[in-house]
Enzyme design. Sequence first.
Site, PDB file in Angstrom:
ATOM      1  N   LEU A  33     -18.453  16.274 -66.150  1.00  0.00           N
ATOM      2  CA  LEU A  33     -18.226  14.839 -66.309  1.00  0.00           C
ATOM      3  C   LEU A  33     -16.766  14.507 -66.574  1.00  0.00           C
ATOM      4  CD1 LEU A  33     -21.347  14.051 -68.513  1.00  0.00           C
ATOM      5  CD2 LEU A  33     -21.149  14.041 -66.015  1.00  0.00           C
ATOM      6  N   HIS A  37     -17.496   9.169 -64.645  1.00  0.00           N
ATOM      7  CA  HIS A  37     -18.913   9.212 -65.042  1.00  0.00           C
ATOM      8  C   HIS A  37     -19.139   8.418 -66.332  1.00  0.00           C
ATOM      9  CE1 HIS A  37     -18.644  13.222 -62.858  1.00  0.00           C
ATOM     10  NE2 HIS A  37     -19.658  12.651 -62.252  1.00  0.00           N
ATOM     11  N   GLY A 149     -21.232   5.372 -58.634  1.00  0.00           N
ATOM     12  CA  GLY A 149     -19.831   5.048 -58.408  1.00  0.00           C
ATOM     13  C   GLY A 149     -19.575   4.714 -56.943  1.00  0.00           C
ATOM     14  N   LYS A 151     -16.981   5.545 -55.404  1.00  0.00           N
ATOM     15  CA  LYS A 151     -16.189   6.599 -54.749  1.00  0.00           C
ATOM     16  C   LYS A 151     -17.021   7.245 -53.643  1.00  0.00           C
ATOM     17  CE  LYS A 151     -15.118  10.877 -55.894  1.00  0.00           C
ATOM     18  NZ  LYS A 151     -15.381  11.771 -54.912  1.00  0.00           N
ATOM     19  N   ARG A 189     -14.029  17.603 -57.960  1.00  0.00           N
ATOM     20  CA  ARG A 189     -13.358  18.495 -57.007  1.00  0.00           C
ATOM     21  C   ARG A 189     -11.834  18.501 -57.178  1.00  0.00           C
ATOM     22  NH1 ARG A 189     -18.207  17.566 -54.032  1.00  0.00           N
ATOM     23  NH2 ARG A 189     -18.993  19.576 -53.307  1.00  0.00           N
TER      24      ARG A 189
END
Length: 283
Positions: A33, A37, A149, A151, A189
Amino acid sequence: MKKITTVVELRQLVTDWKLAGRRIAFVPTMGNLHQGHLSLVSKAKERADKVIVSIFVNPLQFDDNADLSAYPRTIETDIQQLISVECDAVFMPTAEIMYPEGMDGQTVITVPGMEDKLCGQARPGHFDGVATVVAKLFNMVQPDVAVFGEKDYQQLLLVKKMVADLNLPLEIIGLPTYREASGLAMSSRNQYLTEQQRKKASSIYRILNEVKAKLEKGDSDFGALEQNSIKELQQLGFVPDYVDIRQAGNLEPAKTSDKTLRILLAARIGKARLIDNIACNLD
Ligand code: PAF
């Protein structure tokens, strides 16, 4: 914060909360997280009385076994972070609990119009894996609202469509991407990046904004805008998967008459495949 691993315990907790008239919000995650998050958890808290977060690195959505085994697992720190934002319960099932018969015989949900484009095309089977695990988690948690999210914009649209198509009784909320000061979208990532790659990665947001600025100035040669961005990424050392200007609602290729657009990008650098996207409204 309650820590739950089995579906029986989860159902008991959810039943108790529902009987007491509590509204439940849910934030599904794969752990590791970060602030992004935690911002989803904070929004979830605003929208309900109780918040449940799941942490499950879902093997069904990985098209690459190396990526699955390398995926960062930081459960102890995750738990501490969730306690710090006053999450009420964390559900941490094993793969055996999520897929007791194994993954091969698992009923799979396919949301049409997603596998053939953008990340769906680049990662075969990925979105079936996402839709399936999210549907299972929704059935286990039975939330009133779930927070995702932006993203993972294609994922957000996929979940919204699945919920609408299957009449699932919950509301889906999408939250703006949480960014580092450099503009880099927060992602688990990002930790695959070296210092130098991380600096380059901040160009992703800049490139997206350059495309947006040109669209806003009336440039409608979408193909050229996409190709120029791809070249720029290549010059920086990325291997781009795509830079695409799409209709925001369904991710079909944008036409010059479309006003509500989304600019989406995916590119590899070193060990990381990074994705990002921004809105572009031409009204
Ligand atoms: O966005 C993610 O972390 C995952 O795709 C999700 C929604 C938790 C499903 O495994």
